[in-house]
Design an enzyme around this catalytic site. Sequence first.
Site, mmCIF file in Angstrom:
data_model
loop_
_atom_site.group_PDB
_atom_site.id
_atom_site.type_symbol
_atom_site.label_atom_id
_atom_site.label_comp_id
_atom_site.label_asym_id
_atom_site.label_seq_id
_atom_site.Cartn_x
_atom_site.Cartn_y
_atom_site.Cartn_z
ATOM 1 N N ASP A 52 -6.496 76.965 -50.385
ATOM 2 C CA ASP A 52 -6.602 75.913 -49.366
ATOM 3 C C ASP A 52 -8.013 75.830 -48.800
ATOM 4 O O ASP A 52 -8.231 76.184 -47.654
ATOM 5 C CB ASP A 52 -5.594 76.197 -48.237
ATOM 6 C CG ASP A 52 -5.488 75.040 -47.260
ATOM 7 O OD1 ASP A 52 -5.981 73.954 -47.570
ATOM 8 O OD2 ASP A 52 -4.902 75.242 -46.178
ATOM 9 N N GLU B 293 -12.959 72.789 -42.087
ATOM 10 C CA GLU B 293 -11.846 73.555 -41.520
ATOM 11 C C GLU B 293 -12.080 75.063 -41.606
ATOM 12 O O GLU B 293 -11.946 75.773 -40.618
ATOM 13 C CB GLU B 293 -10.546 73.179 -42.235
ATOM 14 C CG GLU B 293 -9.344 73.974 -41.747
ATOM 15 C CD GLU B 293 -8.042 73.539 -42.409
ATOM 16 O OE1 GLU B 293 -8.086 72.623 -43.253
ATOM 17 O OE2 GLU B 293 -6.990 74.120 -42.077
ATOM 18 N N GLU C 111 -6.416 65.625 -37.167
ATOM 19 C CA GLU C 111 -6.043 66.966 -37.635
ATOM 20 C C GLU C 111 -7.247 67.585 -38.342
ATOM 21 O O GLU C 111 -7.850 66.971 -39.223
ATOM 22 C CB GLU C 111 -4.836 66.857 -38.577
ATOM 23 C CG GLU C 111 -4.397 68.200 -39.113
ATOM 24 C CD GLU C 111 -2.949 68.214 -39.600
ATOM 25 O OE1 GLU C 111 -2.154 67.351 -39.179
ATOM 26 O OE2 GLU C 111 -2.618 69.091 -40.412
ATOM 27 N N LYS D 160 1.759 63.252 -49.306
ATOM 28 C CA LYS D 160 1.970 64.702 -49.254
ATOM 29 C C LYS D 160 3.477 64.901 -49.132
ATOM 30 O O LYS D 160 4.067 64.555 -48.107
ATOM 31 C CB LYS D 160 1.246 65.285 -48.037
ATOM 32 C CG LYS D 160 1.465 66.778 -47.803
ATOM 33 C CD LYS D 160 0.663 67.274 -46.591
ATOM 34 C CE LYS D 160 0.874 68.756 -46.332
ATOM 35 N NZ LYS D 160 0.107 69.233 -45.164
ATOM 36 N N TRP E 98 2.699 82.647 -44.670
ATOM 37 C CA TRP E 98 1.832 81.636 -45.290
ATOM 38 C C TRP E 98 1.301 82.021 -46.661
ATOM 39 O O TRP E 98 0.616 81.220 -47.319
ATOM 40 C CB TRP E 98 0.673 81.291 -44.356
ATOM 41 C CG TRP E 98 1.146 80.664 -43.080
ATOM 42 C CD1 TRP E 98 1.430 81.306 -41.906
ATOM 43 C CD2 TRP E 98 1.442 79.276 -42.855
ATOM 44 N NE1 TRP E 98 1.865 80.399 -40.976
ATOM 45 C CE2 TRP E 98 1.881 79.150 -41.520
ATOM 46 C CE3 TRP E 98 1.364 78.133 -43.651
ATOM 47 C CZ2 TRP E 98 2.260 77.916 -40.965
ATOM 48 C CZ3 TRP E 98 1.731 76.904 -43.094
ATOM 49 C CH2 TRP E 98 2.174 76.818 -41.780
ATOM 50 N N ASN F 224 -0.232 64.137 -43.205
ATOM 51 C CA ASN F 224 0.984 64.477 -42.456
ATOM 52 C C ASN F 224 1.356 63.243 -41.651
ATOM 53 O O ASN F 224 0.778 62.992 -40.595
ATOM 54 C CB ASN F 224 0.739 65.673 -41.536
ATOM 55 C CG ASN F 224 0.519 66.964 -42.314
ATOM 56 O OD1 ASN F 224 1.227 67.245 -43.278
ATOM 57 N ND2 ASN F 224 -0.471 67.731 -41.912
ATOM 58 N N GLU G 129 4.625 71.923 -46.530
ATOM 59 C CA GLU G 129 4.446 72.285 -45.124
ATOM 60 C C GLU G 129 5.328 71.442 -44.205
ATOM 61 O O GLU G 129 4.887 70.972 -43.161
ATOM 62 C CB GLU G 129 2.970 72.161 -44.730
ATOM 63 C CG GLU G 129 2.073 73.124 -45.512
ATOM 64 C CD GLU G 129 0.591 73.034 -45.147
ATOM 65 O OE1 GLU G 129 0.181 71.986 -44.642
ATOM 66 O OE2 GLU G 129 -0.112 74.023 -45.379
ATOM 67 N N GLU H 172 -9.764 67.104 -55.172
ATOM 68 C CA GLU H 172 -9.843 66.919 -53.714
ATOM 69 C C GLU H 172 -10.780 67.959 -53.103
ATOM 70 O O GLU H 172 -10.550 69.159 -53.238
ATOM 71 C CB GLU H 172 -8.443 67.035 -53.099
ATOM 72 C CG GLU H 172 -8.422 66.694 -51.619
ATOM 73 C CD GLU H 172 -7.009 66.743 -51.019
ATOM 74 O OE1 GLU H 172 -6.341 65.688 -50.978
ATOM 75 O OE2 GLU H 172 -6.571 67.836 -50.608
ATOM 76 N N GLU I 299 -20.622 82.442 -46.267
ATOM 77 C CA GLU I 299 -19.782 83.348 -47.065
ATOM 78 C C GLU I 299 -20.136 84.807 -46.791
ATOM 79 O O GLU I 299 -19.252 85.671 -46.725
ATOM 80 C CB GLU I 299 -19.963 83.048 -48.555
ATOM 81 C CG GLU I 299 -19.084 83.899 -49.459
ATOM 82 C CD GLU I 299 -19.308 83.623 -50.933
ATOM 83 O OE1 GLU I 299 -20.471 83.361 -51.318
ATOM 84 O OE2 GLU I 299 -18.339 83.658 -51.707
ATOM 85 N N ARG J 255 -0.206 64.312 -53.860
ATOM 86 C CA ARG J 255 -0.908 65.589 -53.699
ATOM 87 C C ARG J 255 -0.128 66.753 -54.325
ATOM 88 O O ARG J 255 1.089 66.840 -54.194
ATOM 89 C CB ARG J 255 -1.186 65.878 -52.227
ATOM 90 C CG ARG J 255 -2.188 64.907 -51.638
ATOM 91 C CD ARG J 255 -2.450 65.193 -50.180
ATOM 92 N NE ARG J 255 -3.521 66.143 -49.964
ATOM 93 C CZ ARG J 255 -3.458 67.175 -49.139
ATOM 94 N NH1 ARG J 255 -2.346 67.461 -48.497
ATOM 95 N NH2 ARG J 255 -4.503 67.955 -48.962
ATOM 96 N N LYS K 112 -6.248 69.931 -54.801
ATOM 97 C CA LYS K 112 -7.311 70.641 -54.087
ATOM 98 C C LYS K 112 -8.147 71.426 -55.095
ATOM 99 O O LYS K 112 -7.593 71.979 -56.049
ATOM 100 C CB LYS K 112 -6.726 71.606 -53.056
ATOM 101 C CG LYS K 112 -6.083 70.904 -51.874
ATOM 102 C CD LYS K 112 -5.728 71.887 -50.755
ATOM 103 C CE LYS K 112 -5.054 71.105 -49.619
ATOM 104 N NZ LYS K 112 -4.953 71.870 -48.370
#
Lengths: 692, 692
Positions: free
Chosen positions: B354, B382, B149, B271, B554, B192, B275, B376, B524, B308, B349
Amino acid sequence: MIPVAVNSTPSPAIHPAWLPPESFRALGSRRIRVDATGPLADTVRAEVSRACDLFGGTVQPTGAPADLILALDPGRSGDGFRLGRRGAVTVVVADGASGLLYGLFEVVRRGEAAFDQTLADERQEPAFGLRVLDHWDNVFVHRVMGQVERGYSGGSIFWQDGRLRDDLTRVGDYARLLAASGINAVTVNNVNVHAGETHLLTDRLGEVATIASTLRPYGIRLHLSINFAAPVILGDLPTADPLDPDVRRWWSDTTDRVFETIPDFGGYLVKADSEGQPGPFSYGRTHADGANMLADALAPHGAPVRWRAFVYNHRQDWRDRSTDRARAAHDHFAPLDGQFRDNVILQVKHGPMDFQTREPVSPVLLAMPNTRLAVELQVTQEYTGQQRHVCYLPPMWSGVLGFHPTGDDAPTLAERVSAGPAGSASRSGPGRSPAGVGTGGRASVRTAAGGVLSAVANVGDDPFWTGHPLAQANLYAVGRLAWTPDRAPAAILDEWITLTFPAAPAALRHVLHALMDDSWETYEQYTAPLGVGFMVRPGHHYGPDVDGYEYTPWGTYHFADRDGVGVDRTAATGTGFTTQYPVPWSERFEHPGTCPDELLLFFHHVPYAHVLHSGSTVIQHIYDTHFAGAQRVAEMQSRWAEADGLVAPALHARVTERLAEQRRSAEEWRDQLNTYFHRKSGIPDAKGRPIH
Amino acid sequence: MIPVAVNSTPSPAIHPAWLPPESFRALGSRRIRVDATGPLADTVRAEVSRACDLFGGTVQPTGAPADLILALDPGRSGDGFRLGRRGAVTVVVADGASGLLYGLFEVVRRGEAAFDQTLADERQEPAFGLRVLDHWDNVFVHRVMGQVERGYSGGSIFWQDGRLRDDLTRVGDYARLLAASGINAVTVNNVNVHAGETHLLTDRLGEVATIASTLRPYGIRLHLSINFAAPVILGDLPTADPLDPDVRRWWSDTTDRVFETIPDFGGYLVKADSEGQPGPFSYGRTHADGANMLADALAPHGAPVRWRAFVYNHRQDWRDRSTDRARAAHDHFAPLDGQFRDNVILQVKHGPMDFQTREPVSPVLLAMPNTRLAVELQVTQEYTGQQRHVCYLPPMWSGVLGFHPTGDDAPTLAERVSAGPAGSASRSGPGRSPAGVGTGGRASVRTAAGGVLSAVANVGDDPFWTGHPLAQANLYAVGRLAWTPDRAPAAILDEWITLTFPAAPAALRHVLHALMDDSWETYEQYTAPLGVGFMVRPGHHYGPDVDGYEYTPWGTYHFADRDGVGVDRTAATGTGFTTQYPVPWSERFEHPGTCPDELLLFFHHVPYAHVLHSGSTVIQHIYDTHFAGAQRVAEMQSRWAEADGLVAPALHARVTERLAEQRRSAEEWRDQLNTYFHRKSGIPDAKGRPIH
């Protein structure tokens, strides 16, 4: 040919659609003679016999007294028939065996009225000779698209997980339903022919033949989507160049074998050089070269190839405003007019884009007088609510078929397309008889005599066939319009109600009309405004995403900014798409003052304060229609509640569940569209309603 | 424990990353003594022996003369070590066996300088006691997410198509690389935890043990992500309620069996309620209830559970502006401070959203003085270019770790988190010794003594480990920062260059610094502006889509309209998120005048004409940075061309190919963002550059 028994009544778990046993009551309680022989006459006899078993009538031998006689006119052929009274007897005299079948179902449709003394003499024949449903069914489940591409009704009725279904009962039932609606052909695999599906043409032809045998008793011929690269994939040839002699021989030999296996095979369907599919462009050849090669292979068998005109650049750069996807099919194909064999049918989506809720008629359909054309409709509701929303499509289709290309008194699009190429009788070429392939003999049924109406099917293995039970009406209507393009949508709906809900009380009839008559307009109200199209979620195409395709390579833009919205497709300042139309439409579309409101943003980029013919501004129109559309869906929910107890509980529950989703979705559309345009324009709703 | 041979040099097809044989030259040409015994000392001896075989040095017996002596300090334990000169001898004196290994790699890193007469005495020990890489690897290929993932480097090095790989050579090589960077733990499956992966905990534990054995020689402990619903899925219990005695017993028994099989098992990662994952909320319990249950099962073995804090409502209604995803973790967890067992580590995190390119530090990390915390980070790119873009992340991580929560002279975030809970020594509870679980004995290695730094890994079975060869530097850096959070990113990059490209000419070093030092800032510049985040394509998260998440559930919005852009998270008029910070940050973030430019749109909705501290307006800043960012990428391409011939051809080609995609993508970002904001604002670029 293997005779296949006429199917029994569908399993109770499967909804009978527009052929519930009860719809045969008037017929089945009479004395009936079928004065004809042959396979289709046998089907008619079996239908009559079954109806009489149910309702006490009798099948009479030739010469015996009868209330209904179905007979053949030996001097004619084809799908037409005459219906009338001869004294106390109702008579169907059919042009050919298939006409017998269509005449039978006309009697069913009329019910008791078919036996009324006042029944007027009437002749019916289909406007379109080939009336075909194209299934976008995959044999192998596609990683992204699933078993049925753009399918919203479960799995394929033909294929399952890479193979032909063992039980084809539903395919037989489906053939019967289609015959009763007027359809006479089916394409059994997706136009996107993936590697596995390519083999249907050769080593898996046996499975195809099995389907053909199941369809045959109801006069439904089988067509196959083929892969232009098949000679490379299946034939081990180094090329699929349509001018290469080995390639031509491969197609000729392969096609001969298809007809050895399936003597009444219907023809090929091809999507070439489109969205990643292979085609003649790979070899520097034209689409005429590609189509003609296949036509030549089919010509000895009197069958056509349908070649899709859905060719455009799907790797567009959104920054380049000179490219216009709407222009693409005309740019590609119009110059080829006159270069196609007579058994090539150019199959053209009804609009220049892609089955949007509102599009102008495709100019390709108006630009190729020397080419056989098929008008392609989409029954599966890809962009019109995916069978979760009620969206009765015949009003849209009627607008397309009844469009007057060259002026309000000139022939309609349906009349032009169904008449075929202007000069076909005087041209010659392989596979062409002096009067055209379409005339006379066996070939007449298969080819394009009388033009072609095709439609992308919407059924699957869902118990209601179409996911949303009310979407059955779209499937029913497409065949009916192929016979009589000017039949009123509300009249077709009424027919469908009568058949599907025999003895429906007036209350149910009112509810169904209230839900369905204007449902396309309702859907349009809460989705993309004024013909601009798309604004759907990329990929699956369900639900709103105003900018979803705005910066993508797909060529589907709206160009909304803080000042205005719409695509300038004028000759004066835009892409020049309007010039692809004949007069008067090129002029009407060119000017905002004459362009119809509902297509304004398809042709023009205008300020939000632009005043429509309706008197409203563009921005206020967006707000008003979105509030109104969502409100109408809420009213549909209330109306449907009135139908509780008037239809089977399972059907009522299914529609109730779908209406809840339609309402949620309509409100999401309303709010996203209104918020998007309010954020851009800064103009408040004149009525002060909530915009988030 | 099964002793596992030290792995040989990686296969030539696999890039050696920062441990090419050549990097051992200085070490391998000396006389070396390893004055210690035990498994890790054996690993050190094998490393030394192999280096000497390559470069002519010798492994000396105890007492013999040597240029380098590696020895243990019998009075200490842990990962630390001292390095210095004793006369003509370089000496590493390690606190514990693992320190021996880290000391060895420090000597490798220094090369010839480690043997220089001027070598100063130095003590090193890691700031964070647990330094763990979390792999989001699936055992079974996930339909949407694939084998890994958010993986951009090919398949998993552990798992393939539902099973453990037969050949774990790369896992051993990986452990060696990690040890050389300072990491001491790895989680081998995705947070997950799908149905199949749930079984790793019980009937597939043997496969997990095999991995643990492969990691063990390099001091890497194995952690497992577990499924909160495991008692239901695996244990046939009717509930996973954390207060249910049967559930607690099931976890206790299951955990005992894990430790019977893997005595040095590292701990669990969870987790929950996030989600779609199951969690204690399903049973009306708190996250403290859930975490403590697992902590109690682990406590007898001295191991921690990492829980988490990534819990938020991902079914938000975009129309409801009162909900703020940024608030969620603090809202959920801050009230629970003090309720967690000492061997619970709350893994947070680094930002409140995220892993965006720019976020403020998560207020959860500042709000829980009585809770063990893990910061984290996300090494896998990602949202930062998916290893197709060069994006050297340590400058971002340094900003997080060096953040001063309560004022510029107060301790940094790294100092606070690594110090652990304020009052832990005085609290008591299951699994807690008077001086805390983290002190003394075997447990000290495994638990949270010295705090926890975790990071989502970025490797796969790609020959370069990380897809983009330069993304190796991110993996290298995370371990180095876990030891020394204030080490300068450019210095870490320099170390990485020296190790990875031994004897790199100055020209190569300059090119790599030019490409990488400011690459995060460059990324950025051409993506979402001023901290507003997202604007990526939904689903895969690559490439621009300004409104992609704007009307979704979301919770990731920018609220751009014709007047301005940004999210009002102030206490005065917005969601109140600023109040989750301590003074002075709650005040600084609250006011546009004191909010840092780079986070302005994260905290404020401002007009396009708002003037930044930089002197530019928001809209002109958007234009300028997007043109500049894309321009910088073009320059990176030119600079990289200079490295041709200075690195292996395959590596040069891979980076060249990725830079071409980065350039295409950066220009797409530039054009979409500029066009989007130009269409909305109507304000032209002051410099008149092309906006489409």
